[in-house]
Design a protein around this motif. Structure first.
Motif, PDB file in Angstrom:
ATOM      1  N   ILE A  98       0.881  -1.169   0.000  1.00  0.00           N
ATOM      2  CA  ILE A  98       0.000   0.000   0.000  1.00  0.00           C
ATOM      3  C   ILE A  98       0.911   1.209   0.000  1.00  0.00           C
ATOM      4  N   GLN A 145       4.435   8.171  -2.911  1.00  0.00           N
ATOM      5  CA  GLN A 145       4.961   6.977  -3.585  1.00  0.00           C
ATOM      6  C   GLN A 145       4.065   6.583  -4.752  1.00  0.00           C
ATOM      7  N   GLY A 203      15.680   4.846   2.346  1.00  0.00           N
ATOM      8  CA  GLY A 203      14.526   4.401   3.121  1.00  0.00           C
ATOM      9  C   GLY A 203      13.203   5.021   2.691  1.00  0.00           C
ATOM     10  N   LYS A 222      12.231   3.645  -2.565  1.00  0.00           N
ATOM     11  CA  LYS A 222      12.537   3.658  -3.996  1.00  0.00           C
ATOM     12  C   LYS A 222      12.358   2.268  -4.601  1.00  0.00           C
ATOM     13  N   THR A 223      12.817   1.244  -3.853  1.00  0.00           N
ATOM     14  CA  THR A 223      12.710  -0.118  -4.374  1.00  0.00           C
ATOM     15  C   THR A 223      11.244  -0.514  -4.525  1.00  0.00           C
ATOM     16  N   GLU A 224      10.454  -0.246  -3.473  1.00  0.00           N
ATOM     17  CA  GLU A 224       9.019  -0.572  -3.559  1.00  0.00           C
ATOM     18  C   GLU A 224       8.387   0.112  -4.765  1.00  0.00           C
ATOM     19  N   ARG A 230      13.443  -9.808  -1.328  1.00  0.00           N
ATOM     20  CA  ARG A 230      12.410  -8.762  -1.397  1.00  0.00           C
ATOM     21  C   ARG A 230      11.551  -8.932  -2.640  1.00  0.00           C
TER      22      ARG A 230
HETATM   23  P1  ADP Z   1      15.034   2.804  -0.501  1.00  0.00           P
HETATM   24  O1  ADP Z   1      15.203   1.880  -1.672  1.00  0.00           O
HETATM   25  O2  ADP Z   1      14.578   4.179  -0.910  1.00  0.00           O
HETATM   26  O3  ADP Z   1      16.164   2.841   0.476  1.00  0.00           O
HETATM   27  P2  ADP Z   1      13.164   0.831   0.362  1.00  0.00           P
HETATM   28  O4  ADP Z   1      12.341   0.579  -0.847  1.00  0.00           O
HETATM   29  O5  ADP Z   1      14.246  -0.132   0.690  1.00  0.00           O
HETATM   30  O6  ADP Z   1      13.777   2.292   0.309  1.00  0.00           O
HETATM   31  O7  ADP Z   1      12.186   1.017   1.604  1.00  0.00           O
HETATM   32  C1  ADP Z   1      12.646   1.115   2.935  1.00  0.00           C
HETATM   33  C2  ADP Z   1      11.831   0.202   3.818  1.00  0.00           C
HETATM   34  O8  ADP Z   1      10.498   0.669   3.904  1.00  0.00           O
HETATM   35  C3  ADP Z   1      11.742  -1.216   3.294  1.00  0.00           C
HETATM   36  O9  ADP Z   1      11.719  -2.124   4.359  1.00  0.00           O
HETATM   37  C4  ADP Z   1      10.424  -1.240   2.578  1.00  0.00           C
HETATM   38  O10 ADP Z   1       9.889  -2.532   2.505  1.00  0.00           O
HETATM   39  C5  ADP Z   1       9.593  -0.314   3.434  1.00  0.00           C
HETATM   40  N1  ADP Z   1       8.560   0.342   2.648  1.00  0.00           N
HETATM   41  C6  ADP Z   1       8.716   1.384   1.794  1.00  0.00           C
HETATM   42  N2  ADP Z   1       7.549   1.739   1.251  1.00  0.00           N
HETATM   43  C7  ADP Z   1       6.617   0.915   1.765  1.00  0.00           C
HETATM   44  C8  ADP Z   1       5.195   0.784   1.610  1.00  0.00           C
HETATM   45  N3  ADP Z   1       4.512   1.595   0.813  1.00  0.00           N
HETATM   46  N4  ADP Z   1       4.572  -0.180   2.316  1.00  0.00           N
HETATM   47  C9  ADP Z   1       5.274  -0.996   3.135  1.00  0.00           C
HETATM   48  N5  ADP Z   1       6.600  -0.917   3.333  1.00  0.00           N
HETATM   49  C10 ADP Z   1       7.269   0.011   2.665  1.00  0.00           C
END
Ligand code: ADP
Ligand code: ZN
Length: 742
Positions: A209, A214, A240, A243-245, A277
Motif C-alpha cells: 500500500i 509513492q 529508506g 525507492k525499491t518498492e 524482497r
Molecule cells: P530505498 O530503496 O529508498 O532505500 P526501500 O524501498 O528499501 O527504500 O524502503 C525502505 C523500507 O520501507 C523497506 O523495508 C520497505 O519494505 C519499506 N517500505 C517502503 N515503502 C513501503 C510501503 N509503501 N509499504 C510498506 N513498506 C514500505
C-alpha cells in the motif's frame, strides 16, 4: 597456382572472433549463414568460436562507426569455417548491435566485447532431450507383437513423450525392445519441453500500500513503461523512502505488458537481499546473473532469457550482455556508484551502456539513487531525463541526525582511532539493546608499516604503493597486484628488531580496538575480502537482522542498500579518507558514500544517529552531510566544473601509456603528446606520471584529452593514435569517460 575454391564453399561470411582485432574476419562457407550464427572457425593453429557478423547498428553515430577493412582478401584465399556450435540459438541482432556500440563508444576491440557476450554460448548449448509417443502408423506386416512389445505400447502415451528410461521403467521392457518398436515406425520421437527455469513472477502477488507520494511516483514510472518507448527517468529519494518498492511497480507494469525486465545492482553481494524482497513482492525469485554462478546455471539462464521464458533478471553490469529479445524496462539501482565502471579489460560504464541498451530496445529506463551523479543531474537539468522524487522516509521514519566529530577537539587517545564521544554513544546504544555500526573504507590492519629505526616503508616492488598489513592472514598484501609477503620479524632494510610499526588503521585494527573497549559486544566484521559471495553476505546480513550481533565493523560493503531496522548508530572512523588525491569526483564520491552509510541508521521505528569523525569538519562535503543539503553542494560542484568544461559539461578521455622500462614509457608518452589534437574546445593535458606510477611492474604515464561537450572524443583519438607504432613491451590504453584517475 592458388588453391581452387571447392564448389561447395562459395559463400563469404564475416565472423567476429574473440580476439583484439579491429573487426571481423572473412571465412568461406558452404551455405550462406545468417548474422548471429555461432560458428567454429580456424584461427592460426587453433579453433575458436566466433559469431557471424552483420552490418553495424543503424543507431551508431557516423563518428563512431568502425573504419572499413583496409583490404579484401580473395575468396580463394580464405579459410573455411569448421562447423556450427550445436544447440545454440543465434545471438539476437539487438545483442550484436549492443556489442558494436560498447566497442565503438569505448574504443574497445569488438571481438573482446563479443567475448563477454559469448562466454556462455561459446561453450555449447543444451542438447535437447527427446522422448517417444505412439505413432499413428499401423502394425507393419509380419511384425510380431510379443508381450514385452505390447507392454511398451500400453505404457506409451499418445501426447506426452517419455524417454527410453522412463518407458523401460513403466513397461519392464528393455531399451532394445523400445528401439525395435521405434524402428518399426510404431513410436515417434518428440522433443521434451524443459521445465521452465523461472516461474512467472506474478505482478499482483503482494503489492504494497503506497503512500500518496509513492503512488504518484509509481504511476509516473508505470506510464513510462506502458508507453513502450525509450525514456530515462531519474528516481531520487532519501535512503529508506521506498525507492525499491516504487520501482517494483514499474517492474509489475512491465510484466503485465509481457516484456522483460533487467535490474542492475552495483555489487553482487546485494543480490541475496534483493531477490528475497522481490520474491515477497512477486511470489518467485528472479533470475540472477553475475560472475560467481556455476556454468550450468549460467547456461540455463542465458537460454531462458533468449527464449523469453525468463522475464526478470537481476545482476551485475555483465547482465547487459544477456540476449534479451523483448526488453521493456531497465533499472539501474544506485546509479551513482563508481563500481558500474568496468576498469579492466573491456572498459565500459554499466550505467551509460544500460542507457544505450534501453534506447536500442525502445525500453523505459529508471536510474535510482539517493545521491544522483552529477552526470545524471546535468541530463535532468537539460531536459533529457525525467525526474521523479520521493520526499520522505517511509512510515514516518526520520532521517538520522548527523553530527560532526572534530578530531582536533575530540581526538582519541594516542594509538587509538575512536573518539571518546563516539565510544560513549556506542556504549549507550548497546545498553539500550540496539545495534551500532563502524565504517572504515580500508581493508586490513594498517595501510602503512614503517621502521622506527631507519624510516623504511614496506613497499610493493611491483607497484608504487605501500604493502598493507593483514594481521589475521599474517601477511603484507599489495592492494593493486596479487603480491603477498609473510609478516617480517625485522626491518628488511636495516635489520633492526621490533622496529616495524603500523601507521593508521584498517578495519582489523578497529576491530582490535573495539574488542578491548567493548568486550561484551557481539561483534561482526564485514569486508569485501572476507565476504566474497552473495551466500556469505546473506548469512552475515541474516545475523544482523536476527540481532545475533550488535556491533558491526565494515568497509564499503556495509554502506550499501541494506535495511537493518534495529541499527541506530553509525560511526564513520575516517570521513576524510576519500577526499585526497585530486580526483575530479573525490568530493562528490565521498559525499555519496558517506550519505549512503549514514542512511543505514534509524531505518526502523527508533531514530538514528550518525557521527562523522573528521579533521576537516568545515569541508563542504561534511557541511552538506550535516545539513542534509546535497542540492547546494552539487550546485557548488557544478559551478566549479562548468567553466573548465570538466564532465559532465565536457568530455574526457584518458590515454595511459605503459612499459616495463620507465624511460620507454616516458619517451612514448612524449612522442604521442607531440601529435596531440588541437582546436577550439580541445585540450590535451600531460603527459604526467600516473598517480600509480608503477603498477604490476609497468611504468605508467597519463595524458588527458578534454573537449567541449559537443565534440566527440573517439574520432579525435582514432586520428591521433591510429598510427602510433608500439614496441612489443609498450601498451597504450584508452579510457573514455574515465572514472578512476589512478
Ligand atoms: P530505498 O530503496 O529508498 O532505500 P526501500 O524501498 O528499501 O527504500 O524502503 C525502505 C523500507 O520501507 C523497506 O523495508 C520497505 O519494505 C519499506 N517500505 C517502503 N515503502 C513501503 C510501503 N509503501 N509499504 C510498506 N513498506 C514500505
Ligand atoms: Zn603491487
Amino acid at each position: 597456382m592458388s588453391p581452387r575454391v571447392s564448389n561447395d564453399h562459395t559463400h563469404r561470411v564475416s565472423v567476429l572472433v574473440p580476439r583484439p582485432f579491429a573487426g571481423p574476419l572473412d571465412y568461406r562457407s558452404a551455405y550462406p549463414l545468417p548474422p548471429g550464427t555461432l560458428v567454429r572457425v580456424p584461427l592460426g593453429k587453433k579453433e575458436v568460436v566466433g559469431c557471424v557478423w552483420g552490418p553495424s547498428a543503424p543507431s551508431l553515430p557516423p563518428d563512431l562507426r568502425p573504419a572499413p577493412p583496409k583490404r579484401i582478401v580473395a575468396l580463394a584465399k580464405l579459410r573455411s569455417i569448421e562447423g556450427l556450435v550445436e544447440h545454440m540459438p543465434p545471438l539476437p541482432e539487438s545483442l550484436r548491435h549492443f556489442v558494436d556500440w560498447v566497442a565503438a563508444y569505448g574504443m574497445n576491440a569488438p571481438g573482446m566485447v563479443l567475448a563477454i557476450a559469448m562466454r556462455v554460448p561459446a561453450a555449447g548449448g543444451i542438447k535437447p532431450v527427446t522422448g517417444w509417443v505412439r505413432s499413428e502408423a499401423s502394425m507393419p506386416a509380419g511384425f510380431r507383437l510379443t508381450p514385452a512389445r505390447q507392454a511398451v505400447l500400453d505404457a506409451v502415451s499418445e501426447e506426452q513423450p517419455h524417454t527410453v528410461t522412463e518407458l523401460s521403467e513403466r513397461s519392464g521392457a528393455s531399451a532394445a525392445v523400445i528401439r525395435g518398436l521405434a524402428q518399426a515406425g510404431l513410436l515417434e520421437e518428440r522433443m521434451i519441453d524443459r521445465p521452465s527455469v523461472q516461474k512467472r513472477p506474478d505482478p499482483d502477488y503482494h503489492p504494497p500500500i503506497l503512500s500518496p507520494n509513492q503512488a504518484a511516483v509509481a504511476e509516473a514510472l508505470v506510464h513510462s513503461v506502458q508507453a513502450q518507448r525509450f525514456e530515462v527517468t531519474l528516481l531520487e529519494g532519501v535512503t529508506g523512502s521506498g525507492k525499491t518498492e516504487v520501482y517494483f511497480e514499474a517492474v509489475a507494469a512491465c510484466l503485465r505488458e509481457g516484456k522483460q525486465v533487467l535490474v542492475l545492482l552495483p555489487e553482487i553481494v546485494l543480490t541475496a537481499q534483493w531477490t528475497s524482497r522481490f520474491a515477497a513482492r512477486f511470489g518467485v525469485e528472479p533470475a540472477v546473473w553475475h560472475s560467481e554462478l556455476g556454468h550450468k546455471t549460467r547456461r540455463e539462464t542465458w537460454c531462458a532469457v533468449e527464449s523469453g521464458q525468463t522475464r526478470v533478471v537481476v545482476g551485475a553490469r555483465s547482465a547487459l550482455f544477456l540476449p534479451f529479445t523483448d526488453l521493456g524496462l531497465v533499472v539501474v539501482d544506485e546509479e551513482h556508484e563508481s563500481t558500474y565502471k568496468q576498469e579492466e579489460g573491456v572498459l565500459y560504464h554499466g550505467r551509460d551502456m544500460a542507457i544505450v541498451r534501453a534506447r536500442m530496445a525502445r525500453a523505459a529506463i529508471v536510474l535510482v539513487s539517493a545521491t544522483p551523479s552529477m552526470e545524471t543531474l546535468a541530463n535532468v537539468e537539460q531536459g533529457r531525463y525525467r525526474h521523479e522524487q520521493l520526499d520522505a522516509r517511509h512510515g514516518g521514519a526520520q532521517l538520522p541526525e548527523i553530527s560532526l566529530l572534530d578530531l582536533r577537539e575530540h581526538g582519541p587517545e594516542r594509538g587509538l582511532f575512536l573518539s571518546p564521544v563516539l565510544c560513549d554513544a556506542i556504549e549507550k546504544r548497546l545498553e539500550a539493546g540496539e545495534q551500532a555500526m563502524l565504517f572504515l573504507n580500508r581493508r586490513g590492519y594498517a595501510p602503512l608499516t614503517l621502521c622506527r629505526a631507519c624510516g623504511h616503508r614496506i613497499q610493493c616492488p611491483n607497484c608504487s604503493a605501500w604493502m598493507v598489513e593483514h594481521r589475521a592472514r599474517r601477511v603484507f598484501a599489495c592492494h593493486h597486484c596479487e603480491r603477498v609477503e609473510p609478516l617480517k620479524p625485522v626491518c628488511p632494510e636495516c635489520g633492526a628488531e621490533h622496529s616495524l610499526v603500523p601507521i593508521g588503521p584498517g578495519i582489523e585494527r578497529i576491530d582490535e580496538e573495539v574488542r578491548a573497549r567493548f568486550p561484551q559486544a557481539k561483534l561482526l566484521s564485514m569486508a569485501s575480502d572476507t565476504l566474497t559471495s552473495p551466500a556469505a553476505m546473506a548469512e552475515a546480513v541474516g545475523r544482523i537482522a536476527n540481532n545475533d550481533v550488535n556491533l558491526i565493523i565494515g568497509t564499503q560493503i556495509v554502506a550499501k542498500g541494506w535495511h537493518f531496522p534495529n541499527l541506530t548508530l553509525v560511526g564513520v572512523v575516517d570521513s576524510d579518507l576519500g577526499l585526497g588525491g585530486g580526483d575530479l569526483r573525490a568530493a562528490e564520491r565521498t559525499m555519496q558514500l558517506l550519505h549512503q552509510v549514514a542512511g543505514r541508521a534509524g531505518r526502523g521505528e527508533k531514530p538514528g544517529q550518525v557521527m562523522l569523525q573528521s579533521y576537516v569538519s568545515d569541508h563542504p562535503v561534511m557541511q552538506a552531510l550535516q545539513h542534509n543539503d546535497f542540492q547546494a553542494f552539487m550546485e557548488q560542484e557544478a559551478a566549479q566544473r562548468r567553466p573548465g568544461f570538466w564532465p559532465p559539461y565536457g568530455r574526457l578521455a584518458a590515454v595511459i601509456v605503459s612499459a616495463p622500462k620507465e624511460s620507454h614509457a616516458e619517451q612514448l608518452a612524449r612522442h604521442i603528446a607531440l601529435n596531440a589534437p588541437e582546436g577550439e574546445g580541445i585540450q590535451v593535458l600531460g603527459p604526467a606520471p600516473a598517480p600509480l606510477a608503477l603498477l604490476r611492474g609497468r611504468y605508467r604515464f597519463r595524458l588527458l584529452l578534454r573537449t567541449r561537450r559537443g565534440i566527440a572524443v573517439q574520432p579525435l583519438l582514432r586520428r591521433w593514435l591510429g598510427d602510433v607504432k608500439l614496441s612489443k613491451e609498450a601498451k597504450l590504453e584508452i579510457d573514455i569517460d574515465p572514472v578512476s584517475f589512478m
